[in-house]
Design an enzyme around this catalytic site. Sequence first.
Site, PDB file in Angstrom:
ATOM      1  N   LYS A 126     -63.443  26.589  24.378  1.00 54.09           N
ATOM      2  CA  LYS A 126     -63.529  28.053  24.231  1.00 54.09           C
ATOM      3  C   LYS A 126     -63.352  28.684  25.611  1.00 54.09           C
ATOM      4  O   LYS A 126     -63.695  28.069  26.620  1.00 54.09           O
ATOM      5  CB  LYS A 126     -64.915  28.444  23.694  1.00 54.09           C
ATOM      6  CG  LYS A 126     -65.171  28.062  22.252  1.00 54.09           C
ATOM      7  CD  LYS A 126     -64.631  29.143  21.322  1.00 54.09           C
ATOM      8  CE  LYS A 126     -64.722  28.734  19.874  1.00 54.09           C
ATOM      9  NZ  LYS A 126     -66.109  28.591  19.427  1.00 54.09           N
ATOM     10  N   HIS A 129     -66.015  33.187  29.479  1.00 49.17           N
ATOM     11  CA  HIS A 129     -65.940  34.644  29.630  1.00 49.17           C
ATOM     12  C   HIS A 129     -67.047  35.171  30.537  1.00 49.17           C
ATOM     13  O   HIS A 129     -67.877  34.416  31.045  1.00 49.17           O
ATOM     14  CB  HIS A 129     -65.935  35.314  28.255  1.00 49.17           C
ATOM     15  CG  HIS A 129     -67.128  34.979  27.416  1.00 49.17           C
ATOM     16  ND1 HIS A 129     -68.380  35.498  27.675  1.00 49.17           N
ATOM     17  CD2 HIS A 129     -67.267  34.173  26.336  1.00 49.17           C
ATOM     18  CE1 HIS A 129     -69.222  35.029  26.782  1.00 49.17           C
ATOM     19  NE2 HIS A 129     -68.580  34.215  25.952  1.00 49.17           N
ATOM     20  N   HIS A 132     -70.694  34.106  30.020  1.00 47.74           N
ATOM     21  CA  HIS A 132     -71.067  32.800  30.580  1.00 47.74           C
ATOM     22  C   HIS A 132     -71.288  32.879  32.077  1.00 47.74           C
ATOM     23  O   HIS A 132     -72.048  32.106  32.649  1.00 47.74           O
ATOM     24  CB  HIS A 132     -69.969  31.763  30.312  1.00 47.74           C
ATOM     25  CG  HIS A 132     -69.858  31.385  28.875  1.00 47.74           C
ATOM     26  ND1 HIS A 132     -68.675  31.449  28.196  1.00 47.74           N
ATOM     27  CD2 HIS A 132     -70.784  30.967  27.998  1.00 47.74           C
ATOM     28  CE1 HIS A 132     -68.883  31.077  26.945  1.00 47.74           C
ATOM     29  NE2 HIS A 132     -70.160  30.776  26.807  1.00 47.74           N
TER      30      HIS A 132
HETATM   31  N1  ARG Z   1     -73.580  26.674  24.368  1.00 50.05           N
HETATM   32  C1  ARG Z   1     -74.448  27.765  24.047  1.00 50.05           C
HETATM   33  C2  ARG Z   1     -73.652  29.064  24.001  1.00 50.05           C
HETATM   34  O1  ARG Z   1     -72.617  29.180  24.620  1.00 50.05           O
HETATM   35  C3  ARG Z   1     -75.582  27.935  25.013  1.00 50.05           C
HETATM   36  C4  ARG Z   1     -76.476  26.730  25.181  1.00 50.05           C
HETATM   37  C5  ARG Z   1     -77.833  27.102  25.669  1.00 50.05           C
HETATM   38  N2  ARG Z   1     -78.674  25.996  25.938  1.00 50.05           N
HETATM   39  C6  ARG Z   1     -79.414  25.320  25.074  1.00 50.05           C
HETATM   40  N3  ARG Z   1     -80.138  24.320  25.503  1.00 50.05           N
HETATM   41  N4  ARG Z   1     -79.470  25.643  23.799  1.00 50.05           N
HETATM   42  O2  ARG Z   1     -74.112  29.995  23.348  1.00 50.05           O
END
Ligand code: ARG
Length: 577
Positions: A126, A129, A132
């Site tokens: 993905k 952006h 992030h």
């Molecule tokens: N990959 C997830 C996202 O982009 C965030 C992960 C956050 N960390 C976790 N341990 N759940 O929304």
Amino acid sequence: MDYRSVISENIAKLTEIPVEQVNKLIEIPPQKDLGDFAFPCFILAKSMHKAPALISSELAGDESLKANGMFNVKNAGPYLNFYIDRSAYASDIISRINKAGDGFGSSEQGKGQNVIVEFSSPNIAKPFHVGHAFTTILGNSLARIYDRLGYNVIRMNHLGDYGTQFGKLITAYRLWGDEKALDEDPINELLRIYVKFHQEAKEDPSLEDSARENFRKLEEGCPEEKALWQKFRDMSLVVFRKLYDRMGISFDNYNGESFYSDRIPAVVDMLNEKGLLEESEGAQVVKLDEYDLPPCIILKSDGTTIYASRDIASILYRKETYDFDKNIYVVGIPQALHFKQVFSVLKKAGYDCADNCVHVGFGLVKFKNMAFSTRDGNIVLLEDLLNAAVEKTREVIVENNNLRGQDMTEEQIDEIAEKVGIGSVIYTYVKSGREKDIVFSWEDMLNFNGNSAPYLMYTYARIRSIIRKASESGIASSSDPSVLGSLTSDDEYEVVSALAAFEDSVKRAASTYEPFVVSRVLFETASAFNSFYNNCRILGDDIDRKDSEARLALCEAVSNVLKAGLYLLGIETVERM
Ligand code: ARG
């Protein structure tokens, strides 16, 4: 040494009020003629059976409150006012800063304690952006701040590299994937086929079945599916790493969601043994009524694992592997409920380490008068933002370079523009409280006279140029306490007070998870320095050599604090601009 603590300790000794309470009661008077700190004596009236004003006049005569000449103490009505001895103050702060250099602010507070900072955690395949970027920049700064305070910091990137969407990608790639496009621009190609999958699946539901089947194969470890997934993951990481490198960010590991998938059966067994798993509409859940939370789903009705179960497994792994004292998640506010549920499940299962897990949330990213080519639902890519910022910064630097008749080479200009441009983006993320939405505008980001990275970086570069110039004429900054003690004018005192706030700001930034506590002190320091610089001469024939040396030491201290602080925010300084 922190002046407030010295005062609190001494008052506590004389009055039997706990130090922490005294510390909270100490005020900063609105006018300088009422002192630098004030303690209101009302609270003592009851226990001492005297009027507050009488108490303050008695206490003002006590030698111990002067802390060996650090303060003058005077009473004014019910208040006890403390005046810092400017000379001792300047000499103490400046010598300590210049001795520590740009490592100033370090401490042993965290010695022997393990802190995990999980940040960035993008979803593979993905686009990366600007949302992030918030977790990436905030998390990097918090990691640096904890590190500076002596904690043993583990930086984790919990990649979103697992879930049914990978079954879809595998199906889509086999049908429409373009190997060459994938090599050239992996994220865009993966995005293209992912979007196509959803369009086509509306017409042809069998695609969903194929995707489910492919994900099942992936979970079972079938080599072909696993190889494709690995390829998508590796290619995405190459793209993400380029961004991290550009911003000077690194991780100790990239254990993403996939890493925890085979640890979930153990979680399920544990929850079962403790009698916490219940069936609800076919799914296995842990009820959390006593925490006022909705149930946490552990296994979906088809028996597959889910985001929350992978997080639960990851906490157990982290405890086992790193024995963390604190486990910090830098993730957007919309996931607050998710983390409350995850932590509560563990708490309910008797794991006290749940109390040391913290969700550090942040707001949204917005743009004012900035046009970007956006993709897929108005997403602005971090790379586009960085490139635009660097380009704009370059224009300003070229203009300044011409105005000032400087002779920087194209290469130098490129290097400076890259650092200042990226700095201007990073700073926008850390200049306000993290829960506030942030608004990008070129005006604010690139305002060389306002609360911006270019302003702080320019102040730093200007000081470095003063120091270079001085050294060409054989003048160096002084480290002699009696010489430094001459820095007592109002302009100098303002700079010294701003500098003095730095150490404490690093500690408070850590305890509140707010890098902006540091950025605010940097801005105050730079502002105080620039007024000082406008009003006071540093070098020249008409200024006493000792004064030059003292003021150079003040300059050096400001440059050390700016460099130390910008580093903690994730920003690299340049020596000229
Ligand atoms: N990959 C997830 C996202 O982009 C965030 C992960 C956050 N960390 C976790 N341990 N759940 O929304």
